[in-house]
Motif scaffolding. Structure first.
Motif, PDB file in Angstrom:
ATOM      1  N   ARG A  20      19.048  34.000  65.269  1.00 44.59           N
ATOM      2  CA  ARG A  20      20.299  33.565  65.867  1.00 44.59           C
ATOM      3  C   ARG A  20      20.473  32.047  65.720  1.00 44.59           C
ATOM      4  NH1 ARG A  20      21.344  37.320  65.323  1.00 44.59           N
ATOM      5  NH2 ARG A  20      20.404  38.598  66.892  1.00 44.59           N
ATOM      6  N   ARG A  71      24.934  35.380  70.397  1.00 41.60           N
ATOM      7  CA  ARG A  71      24.564  36.255  71.514  1.00 41.60           C
ATOM      8  C   ARG A  71      23.184  36.868  71.257  1.00 41.60           C
ATOM      9  NH1 ARG A  71      28.099  33.932  74.555  1.00 41.60           N
ATOM     10  NH2 ARG A  71      30.263  34.546  74.301  1.00 41.60           N
ATOM     11  N   ALA A  74      23.460  39.896  68.519  1.00 42.62           N
ATOM     12  CA  ALA A  74      24.189  39.601  67.284  1.00 42.62           C
ATOM     13  C   ALA A  74      25.009  38.332  67.481  1.00 42.62           C
ATOM     14  CB  ALA A  74      25.123  40.757  66.919  1.00 42.62           C
ATOM     15  N   THR A  75      25.404  37.749  66.384  1.00 44.68           N
ATOM     16  CA  THR A  75      26.335  36.637  66.445  1.00 44.68           C
ATOM     17  C   THR A  75      27.737  37.220  66.450  1.00 44.68           C
ATOM     18  OG1 THR A  75      24.827  35.155  65.290  1.00 44.68           O
ATOM     19  CG2 THR A  75      27.171  34.580  65.235  1.00 44.68           C
ATOM     20  N   THR A  76      28.547  36.766  67.394  1.00 40.16           N
ATOM     21  CA  THR A  76      29.922  37.239  67.520  1.00 40.16           C
ATOM     22  C   THR A  76      30.844  36.221  66.865  1.00 40.16           C
ATOM     23  OG1 THR A  76      29.399  38.291  69.626  1.00 40.16           O
ATOM     24  CG2 THR A  76      31.732  37.908  69.139  1.00 40.16           C
ATOM     25  N   HIS A  96      27.343  44.958  59.839  1.00 41.05           N
ATOM     26  CA  HIS A  96      28.111  44.384  60.941  1.00 41.05           C
ATOM     27  C   HIS A  96      28.727  45.510  61.762  1.00 41.05           C
ATOM     28  CE1 HIS A  96      31.461  45.418  58.350  1.00 41.05           C
ATOM     29  NE2 HIS A  96      32.253  45.296  59.399  1.00 41.05           N
ATOM     30  N   THR A  98      32.300  45.903  64.704  1.00 40.45           N
ATOM     31  CA  THR A  98      33.510  45.182  65.092  1.00 40.45           C
ATOM     32  C   THR A  98      34.008  45.618  66.462  1.00 40.45           C
ATOM     33  OG1 THR A  98      34.957  46.809  64.039  1.00 40.45           O
ATOM     34  CG2 THR A  98      34.310  44.904  62.703  1.00 40.45           C
ATOM     35  N   CYS A 102      36.706  40.847  67.125  1.00 45.37           N
ATOM     36  CA  CYS A 102      35.371  40.285  66.923  1.00 45.37           C
ATOM     37  C   CYS A 102      34.611  41.020  65.825  1.00 45.37           C
ATOM     38  CB  CYS A 102      34.540  40.395  68.198  1.00 45.37           C
ATOM     39  SG  CYS A 102      35.261  39.615  69.628  1.00 45.37           S
ATOM     40  N   TYR A 104      30.616  41.456  64.809  1.00 47.29           N
ATOM     41  CA  TYR A 104      29.260  41.260  65.312  1.00 47.29           C
ATOM     42  C   TYR A 104      28.297  41.350  64.134  1.00 47.29           C
ATOM     43  CZ  TYR A 104      31.810  42.528  69.525  1.00 47.29           C
ATOM     44  OH  TYR A 104      32.742  42.598  70.526  1.00 47.29           O
TER      45      TYR A 104
END
Length: 141
Positions: A20, A71, A74-76, A96, A98, A102, A104
């Protein structure tokens, strides 16, 4: 939502996951390059630029033009124009999931960064053009 003025590098450093932190550093660089704007914290979100929005219901507020949040799982990545505007590109993105607005991403190394760059570029252009009938935007910074 308003910029909080916290240290962006400090926010990134506090990420528990090395993945992250790495992804946040890479996205900060990418979004700064695309927007030409300095990153700012908006609480736990790292945002670039700012705009005022207005929905047809009359709801108004402020938000970053492009932004993401590192986060736990995951990265949002937040897209003001929504994920439906990028359906074709998202099918080529890689791993990913969604939400309505957003994307994710659990690991940037598992996606096609050129596809992500295209999504972000189109979302930025949409925001800078003032949005559409779903949301009116006025860039303020």
């Amino acid at each position: 939502m308003k910029p909080t003025g916290d240290d962006v590098l400090g926010l990134i450093a506090r990420c528990r996951s090395a993945v992250r932190r790495r992804d946040a550093e890479n996205l900060t660089s990418l979004m700064q390059q695309l927007t030409g704007r300095t990153p700012q914290t908006w609480g736990t979100i790292i945002g670039f630029g700012s705009c005022s929005y207005r929905y047809p219901t009359g709801t108004t507020g402020d938000c970053p033009i492009l932004s993401f949040a590192p986060r736990a799982s995951a990265t949002t990545i937040y897209l003001l124009d929504g994920v439906e505007a990028h359906t074709a590109a998202l099918s080529r993105l890689g791993e990913h999931s969604t939400g309505v607005g957003c994307v994710y991403i659990p690991d940037l190394d598992r996606i096609d960064l050129d596809v992500l760059r295209g999504i972000l570029t189109r979302s930025l252009a949409w925001a800078e053009s003032g949005g559409d009938e779903r949301i009116q935007l006025a860039v303020t910074g």
